[in-house]
Design an enzyme around this catalytic site. Structure first.
Site, PDB file in Angstrom:
ATOM      1  N   ASP A 260       0.843  -1.203   0.000  1.00  0.00           N
ATOM      2  CA  ASP A 260       0.000   0.000   0.000  1.00  0.00           C
ATOM      3  C   ASP A 260       0.877   1.252   0.000  1.00  0.00           C
ATOM      4  OD1 ASP A 260      -1.936   1.916   0.263  1.00  0.00           O
ATOM      5  OD2 ASP A 260      -2.458   1.420   2.347  1.00  0.00           O
ATOM      6  N   LYS A 267       1.675   7.937   0.352  1.00  0.00           N
ATOM      7  CA  LYS A 267       2.092   7.992   1.753  1.00  0.00           C
ATOM      8  C   LYS A 267       3.465   8.643   1.854  1.00  0.00           C
ATOM      9  CE  LYS A 267      -0.232   3.795   3.429  1.00  0.00           C
ATOM     10  NZ  LYS A 267      -1.060   4.422   4.453  1.00  0.00           N
ATOM     11  N   ASP A 337      -5.696   6.459  -0.598  1.00  0.00           N
ATOM     12  CA  ASP A 337      -5.069   5.660   0.467  1.00  0.00           C
ATOM     13  C   ASP A 337      -6.113   4.962   1.342  1.00  0.00           C
ATOM     14  OD1 ASP A 337      -3.032   4.570   1.914  1.00  0.00           O
ATOM     15  OD2 ASP A 337      -2.495   6.414   2.994  1.00  0.00           O
ATOM     16  N   ARG A 341     -11.099  -0.413   2.336  1.00  0.00           N
ATOM     17  CA  ARG A 341     -12.562  -0.476   2.425  1.00  0.00           C
ATOM     18  C   ARG A 341     -13.209  -0.679   1.053  1.00  0.00           C
ATOM     19  NH1 ARG A 341     -12.681   5.250   5.258  1.00  0.00           N
ATOM     20  NH2 ARG A 341     -10.674   4.416   5.935  1.00  0.00           N
TER      21      ARG A 341
HETATM   22  N1  BES Z   1      -3.146   0.281   5.293  1.00  0.00           N
HETATM   23  C1  BES Z   1      -3.520   1.546   5.808  1.00  0.00           C
HETATM   24  C2  BES Z   1      -3.766   1.519   7.312  1.00  0.00           C
HETATM   25  C3  BES Z   1      -2.599   1.213   8.202  1.00  0.00           C
HETATM   26  C4  BES Z   1      -1.891   2.241   8.792  1.00  0.00           C
HETATM   27  C5  BES Z   1      -2.242  -0.077   8.496  1.00  0.00           C
HETATM   28  C6  BES Z   1      -0.843   1.951   9.654  1.00  0.00           C
HETATM   29  C7  BES Z   1      -1.190  -0.359   9.345  1.00  0.00           C
HETATM   30  C8  BES Z   1      -0.498   0.661   9.935  1.00  0.00           C
HETATM   31  C9  BES Z   1      -4.792   2.033   5.127  1.00  0.00           C
HETATM   32  O1  BES Z   1      -4.947   1.635   3.812  1.00  0.00           O
HETATM   33  C10 BES Z   1      -4.764   3.520   5.136  1.00  0.00           C
HETATM   34  O2  BES Z   1      -3.910   4.067   4.510  1.00  0.00           O
HETATM   35  N2  BES Z   1      -5.704   4.131   5.855  1.00  0.00           N
HETATM   36  C11 BES Z   1      -5.783   5.551   5.951  1.00  0.00           C
HETATM   37  C12 BES Z   1      -7.224   5.950   5.691  1.00  0.00           C
HETATM   38  C13 BES Z   1      -7.416   7.424   5.544  1.00  0.00           C
HETATM   39  C14 BES Z   1      -6.753   7.907   4.275  1.00  0.00           C
HETATM   40  C15 BES Z   1      -8.892   7.728   5.529  1.00  0.00           C
HETATM   41  C16 BES Z   1      -5.350   5.950   7.353  1.00  0.00           C
HETATM   42  O3  BES Z   1      -5.687   5.228   8.311  1.00  0.00           O
HETATM   43  O4  BES Z   1      -4.667   6.941   7.485  1.00  0.00           O
HETATM   44 ZN    ZN Z   2      -4.051  -0.104   3.290  1.00  0.00          ZN
HETATM   45 MN    MN Z   3      -4.023   2.915   2.439  1.00  0.00          MN
END
Ligand code: BES
Ligand code: ZN
Ligand code: MN
Length: 497
Positions: A260, A267, A337, A341
Site C-alpha cells: 500500500d 504515503k 489511500d 474499504r
Molecule cells: N493500510 C492503511 C492503514 C494502516 C496504517 C495499516 C498503519 C497499518 C499501519 C490504510 O490503507 C490507510 O492508509 N488508511 C488511511 C485511511 C485514511 C486515508 C482515511 C489511514 O488510516 O490513514
Molecule cells: Zn491499506
Molecule cells: Mn491505504
C-alpha cells in the site's frame, strides 16, 4: 525444533527444566539434584533475586546437567495463557544456549495437568518461529542449538493428543507469519494466490478469480485499487467442508493489499516499507483455513481474500473519481489511500450474495486511526450484532488475544455521505476507524457481521513471550477458537477450556 511428550522421569542428558512456585519449594527433581550436589541449587537461589515470580528464570550449572528453574508464580495465576508464556520463555532462554536437548519436568502439583503441558509446548513452538530465508550469513551462534524439547509428564500420551490439535493451529499461525513477512517484490497477488492454491492438498477447495471474472461480477471498487499496478488483482476463495452439507457456513474475509503506497494520495516515505503487511487480514484468513484443514474441523467455513497492490501510476485511480461497487452503490474517492474499504465493500457483498453465510467476519489492517485509539497491543472490532460480538470476545479471551469492541452509529455513518455519490471513501481526521467501519456496514445486508481492524497488532516491534518480533499471526487463534466454539463444541465430550 522437535517437541516430544515422554513419561515422567529424570533425563540423563540435556537441560533439566523445573517449575518453581513463588516462595515455594523445589520440585522433586530439583530437590534430588540439590541433594546430590551439596545444595548447589538452593545456594544459587539464595544468592540471587530468584523467588519464583511468574516468568522469572534461574540457570544453575551442576557437574552433570544445566538446570533451569522457571518461576510459575502463585497457584491461582496458573492458566493456559501463562503456561504458553512459560513455554516461550523457556524456549528463548535455551534456544541459543549451545544445548541441543531440554526436558521440562511437569511434576509440581499445580503444574502437571495435560492441558498445561500441551500449552507449555505450544508456547515454546510459537516462540521458535523464524523467518530467515533471506539471511545468507547465519553464523553457528545465531542458529538455535536446541533441537529436541521433551515434556516429561505423567499422562504423556494424552498430553500429546491435546497438543496435536494446538500444533495444527500453530501451523496456521506460522503460515500467516510467513505470508506477512514476505516482501512485496516476492509476494504480489498472483504469487500469494499460488501459495494459497497449494493448500488444495489439505482438502481445501480453492478458486482463484482473474481480473476479467472479477470485472464480470461488477466489483469495480475492488478493481479500482489495483488499477495502477503492474500486477493483476486476484480474488481467492477457500472452502472447508468439515460438517454436514445442511449446516450453514460461516465466512471470513481478508484485506490483501500486498503493498500500500497510498496510490496517488501517496504515503510519506518514512515507514512506508511497513505497508508490505497490509495483506495481514488476508494472511490471517489463510492461516485460519490452514489450521481448520489441518485439524479437520467439523465446520463449514469459507475464506475470501482480495489481493491487490495499491500503486501510483498513469492508470491509477484519482481522488475525485467515482466508482460503482458490486452492490450498485457508488463511491466518491476522496483519498486513494483509503483503499482497503473499497476492496472489502465488494468482498462483503460478493460473499453474502454467493454463499449466504450464517455470519461473516472481515479482518483488515484498515486504519492508522485504530492504532491511535488502542495502540499496538489491542485489536478493535465493530459488530452489528451483540450475540456474535460476545462469541468473538469470549473466543479471543480464551486464547489471550486482546480485542476491544468499538462503537458505531448514525452520527458517524452520516459523515461518509457524499455530495455527488452515495458515499465517499474517507471522512474527517477524527474517529477514522469508526467511520471506516460505518462505510463497510453499508455493504452488509441483514446478516450478523463483525469487522476486525488489526492495523496495530499485525506487526510486533518487540519480542513477546510467544512470538518473536515481526509478523504476529494475531487473529488466527481467536478465529479458530470461535469456529470451534460456534460449530464444534457440541461434538466434544470433554470440553477443553
Ligand atoms: N493500510 C492503511 C492503514 C494502516 C496504517 C495499516 C498503519 C497499518 C499501519 C490504510 O490503507 C490507510 O492508509 N488508511 C488511511 C485511511 C485514511 C486515508 C482515511 C489511514 O488510516 O490513514
Ligand atoms: Zn491499506
Ligand atoms: Mn491505504
Amino acid at each position: 525444533m522437535n517437541i516430544n511428550f515422554i513419561k515422567l522421569s529424570r533425563p540423563k542428558k540435556g537441560v533439566i527444566v523445573c517449575a518453581y512456585l513463588e516462595g515455594g519449594q523445589l520440585s522433586p527433581t530439583a530437590y534430588t539434584i540439590d541433594n546430590e550436589t551439596n545444595g548447589l541449587i538452593s545456594a544459587a537461589i539464595s544468592c540471587s533475586q530468584f523467588v519464583g515470580k511468574a516468568q522469572q528464570t534461574l540457570t544453575v550449572f551442576t557437574p552433570s546437567n544445566r538446570v533451569l528453574l522457571i518461576g510459575i508464580g502463585k497457584p491461582s495465576q496458573i492458566n493456559l495463557a501463562f503456561a504458553e508464556k512459560f513455554g516461550g520463555i523457556i524456549y528463548e532462554t535455551l534456544a541459543n544456549s549451545a544445548e541441543e536437548e531440554a526436558t521440562i519436568m511437569m511434576e509440581l502439583d499445580d503444574f502437571k495437568s495435560v492441558e498445561i503441558a500441551a500449552h507449555l509446548a505450544l508456547g515454546a513452538l510459537l516462540r521458535s518461529y523464524r523467518f530467515d530465508y533471506y539471511k545468507t550469513k547465519i553464523t553457528k551462534e545465531e542458529k538455535p542449538s536446541l533441537v529436541n524439547l521433551f515434556i516429561s509428564v505423567e499422562k504423556y500420551s494424552y498430553a500429546k493428543k491435546v497438543y496435536e490439535s494446538e500444533e495444527a493451529v500453530a501451523e496456521g499461525v506460522f503460515f500467516t507469519r510467513d505470508l506477512v513477512s514476505e516482501p512485496a517484490n516476492i509476494l504480489f497477488p498472483s504469487e500469494f494466490a499460488k501459495r494459497v492454491d497449494l493448500m488444495t492438498s489439505l482438502g481445501l477447495q480453492i478458486d482463484i478469480l482473474e481480473e476479467k471474472e472479477i470485472a464480470r461480477l461488477g466489483m469495480s471498487a475492488m478493481l479500482a485499487v489495483g488499477q495502477g499496478s503492474e500486477h493483476e488483482s486476484k480474488l481467492v476463495t477457500m472452502r472447508w467442508e468439515g460438517a454436514d452439507k445442511n449446516q450453514k457456513s460461516i465466512a471470513f474475509i481478508g484485506k490483501g493489499v500486498c503493498f500500500d503506497t497510498g496510490g496517488i494520495s501517496l504515503k510519506p516515505s518514512t515507514g512506508m516499507e511497513e505497508m508490505k503487511f497490509d495483506m495481514g487480514g488476508a494472511g490471517v484468513v489463510c492461516g485460519l483455513m490452514r489450521a481448520l484443514a489441518k485439524r479437520k474441523a467439523k465446520a463449514n467455513v469459507i475464506g475470501v481474500i482480495g489481493l491487490v497492490e495499491n500503486m501510483p501510476d498513469g492508470r491509477a485511480q484519482r481522488p475525485g473519481d467515482i466508482v460503482r461497487s458490486m452492490s450498485g452503490q457508488t463511491i466518491e474517492i476522496i483519498n486513494t489511500d483509503a483503499e482497503g474499504r473499497l476492496i472489502l465493500a465488494d468482498l462483503l457483498w460478493y460473499t453474502q450474495d454467493q454463499y449466504k453465510p450464517e455470519f461473516m467476519i472481515d479482518i483488515a489492517t484498515l486504519t492508522g486511526s485504530i492504532v491511535v485509539a488502542l495502540g499496538e497491543e489491542t485489536c478493535g472490532y465493530f459488530a452489528n450484532n451483540d450475540a456474535i460480538a460476545r462469541e468473538l470476545q469470549a473466543a479471543a479471551n480464551a486464547v489471550d488475544e486482546a480485542i476491544w469492541r468499538m462503537p458505531m452509529g448514525e452520527v458517524y455513518n452520516k459523515q461518509m455521505d457524499s455530495d455527488i455519490a452515495d458515499m465517499k471513501n474517507a471522512g474527517s481526521r477524527w474517529a477514522g476507524a469508526i467511520t471506516a467501519a460505518c462505510f463497510l456496514e453499508r455493504f452488509v445486508n441483514d446478516l450478523p457481521w463483525i469487522h476486525m481492524d488489526i492495523a496495530g497488532v499485525t506487526w510486533l516491534r518487540k519480542n513477546l513471550p510467544t512470538a518473536p518480533k515481526g509478523a504476529s499471526g494475531f487473529g488466527v487463534r481467536a478465529l479458530n477458537r470461535l469456529v470451534f466454539n460456534h460449530c464444534e463444541k457440541k461434538y466434544e465430550k470433554n470440553n477443553l477450556s
